[in-house]
Design a protein around this motif. Structure first.
Motif, PDB file in Angstrom:
ATOM      1  N   ILE A   1       0.843  -1.197   0.000  1.00 44.38           N
ATOM      2  CA  ILE A   1       0.000   0.000   0.000  1.00 44.38           C
ATOM      3  C   ILE A   1       0.877   1.246   0.000  1.00 44.38           C
ATOM      4  CG2 ILE A   1      -1.646   1.360   1.367  1.00 44.38           C
ATOM      5  CD1 ILE A   1      -2.851  -1.410   2.233  1.00 44.38           C
ATOM      6  N   ALA A   2       1.894   1.246   0.853  1.00 43.08           N
ATOM      7  CA  ALA A   2       2.803   2.393   0.907  1.00 43.08           C
ATOM      8  C   ALA A   2       3.531   2.575  -0.420  1.00 43.08           C
ATOM      9  CB  ALA A   2       3.806   2.223   2.051  1.00 43.08           C
ATOM     10  N   PHE A   3       3.956   1.485  -1.031  1.00 37.10           N
ATOM     11  CA  PHE A   3       4.624   1.554  -2.326  1.00 37.10           C
ATOM     12  C   PHE A   3       3.699   2.177  -3.370  1.00 37.10           C
ATOM     13  CE2 PHE A   3       5.400  -0.331  -6.513  1.00 37.10           C
ATOM     14  CZ  PHE A   3       6.689   0.128  -6.742  1.00 37.10           C
ATOM     15  N   GLY A   4       2.452   1.791  -3.357  1.00 32.81           N
ATOM     16  CA  GLY A   4       1.496   2.304  -4.330  1.00 32.81           C
ATOM     17  C   GLY A   4       1.184   3.777  -4.176  1.00 32.81           C
ATOM     18  N   THR A   5       1.388   4.328  -2.985  1.00 29.82           N
ATOM     19  CA  THR A   5       1.071   5.738  -2.754  1.00 29.82           C
ATOM     20  C   THR A   5       2.302   6.632  -2.656  1.00 29.82           C
ATOM     21  OG1 THR A   5       0.971   5.389  -0.358  1.00 29.82           O
ATOM     22  CG2 THR A   5      -1.093   5.172  -1.598  1.00 29.82           C
ATOM     23  N   GLU A   6       3.483   6.041  -2.475  1.00 26.97           N
ATOM     24  CA  GLU A   6       4.718   6.824  -2.326  1.00 26.97           C
ATOM     25  C   GLU A   6       5.095   7.481  -3.649  1.00 26.97           C
ATOM     26  OE1 GLU A   6       7.405   8.878  -0.894  1.00 26.97           O
ATOM     27  OE2 GLU A   6       6.658   7.441   0.567  1.00 26.97           O
ATOM     28  N   ARG A   7       5.519   8.732  -3.602  1.00 22.89           N
ATOM     29  CA  ARG A   7       5.923   9.448  -4.813  1.00 22.89           C
ATOM     30  C   ARG A   7       7.410   9.773  -4.851  1.00 22.89           C
ATOM     31  NH1 ARG A   7       2.696   7.055  -6.954  1.00 22.89           N
ATOM     32  NH2 ARG A   7       0.519   7.508  -6.752  1.00 22.89           N
ATOM     33  N   GLU A   8       8.086   9.771  -3.708  1.00 26.12           N
ATOM     34  CA  GLU A   8       9.512  10.081  -3.687  1.00 26.12           C
ATOM     35  C   GLU A   8      10.277   8.869  -4.213  1.00 26.12           C
ATOM     36  OE1 GLU A   8      13.382  10.511  -2.994  1.00 26.12           O
ATOM     37  OE2 GLU A   8      12.428   9.166  -1.568  1.00 26.12           O
ATOM     38  N   PRO A   9      11.085   9.031  -5.273  1.00 26.20           N
ATOM     39  CA  PRO A   9      11.722   7.887  -5.933  1.00 26.20           C
ATOM     40  C   PRO A   9      12.586   7.012  -5.019  1.00 26.20           C
ATOM     41  CG  PRO A   9      11.934   9.829  -7.308  1.00 26.20           C
ATOM     42  CD  PRO A   9      11.354  10.281  -5.995  1.00 26.20           C
ATOM     43  N   GLY A  10      13.368   7.597  -4.154  1.00 23.44           N
ATOM     44  CA  GLY A  10      14.220   6.804  -3.271  1.00 23.44           C
ATOM     45  C   GLY A  10      13.422   5.954  -2.303  1.00 23.44           C
ATOM     46  N   ARG A  11      12.389   6.541  -1.735  1.00 21.19           N
ATOM     47  CA  ARG A  11      11.526   5.793  -0.812  1.00 21.19           C
ATOM     48  C   ARG A  11      10.768   4.700  -1.560  1.00 21.19           C
ATOM     49  NH1 ARG A  11      10.437   7.644   4.252  1.00 21.19           N
ATOM     50  NH2 ARG A  11       8.316   6.840   4.148  1.00 21.19           N
ATOM     51  N   ARG A  12      10.292   5.026  -2.770  1.00 21.43           N
ATOM     52  CA  ARG A  12       9.587   4.030  -3.580  1.00 21.43           C
ATOM     53  C   ARG A  12      10.478   2.837  -3.874  1.00 21.43           C
ATOM     54  NH1 ARG A  12       5.957   2.975  -6.629  1.00 21.43           N
ATOM     55  NH2 ARG A  12       5.593   3.303  -8.624  1.00 21.43           N
ATOM     56  N   PHE A  13      11.735   3.119  -4.234  1.00 22.25           N
ATOM     57  CA  PHE A  13      12.660   2.036  -4.534  1.00 22.25           C
ATOM     58  C   PHE A  13      12.904   1.189  -3.290  1.00 22.25           C
ATOM     59  CE2 PHE A  13      16.627  -0.131  -5.159  1.00 22.25           C
ATOM     60  CZ  PHE A  13      16.535  -0.571  -6.465  1.00 22.25           C
TER      61      PHE A  13
END
Length: 87
Positions: A33-45
């Motif tokens: 869920i967090a991955f699907g909503t995260e927009r900051e590239p480093g955090r997403r990765f």
């Protein structure tokens, strides 16, 4: 992102090996869920890498629009697979 902090936040412990499958599944769902909503590239990765390490990450081609991020994820997945094969 600090991996131990991520694990504690989503799984309740930094020692993921101590969890039963149900707790891992619950934590993985929260990470997804967090991955699907995260927009900051480093955090997403980082979130994608946690999903990958727990066995449930989307394919890099589907997970990342940015070509550099997609390549980085594919290289990471390939490196992890190589390590797994050598064990």
């Amino acid at each position: 992102m600090d991996l131990d902090a991520v694990l504690r936040h989503f799984f309740g412990t930094a020692d993921i090996d101590a969890l039963d499958q149900s707790a891992i599944d619950d934590g993985r769902e929260k990470v997804a869920i967090a991955f699907g909503t995260e927009r900051e590239p480093g955090r997403r990765f980082a979130l994608w890498a946690v999903l990958r390490s727990t066995g449930d990450a989307p394919d890099p081609r589907d997970a990342f629009e940015d070509l550099r991020e997609r390549r980085a994820a594919a290289m990471y997945a390939s490196a992890i697979a190589a390590v797994d094969r050598s064990d």
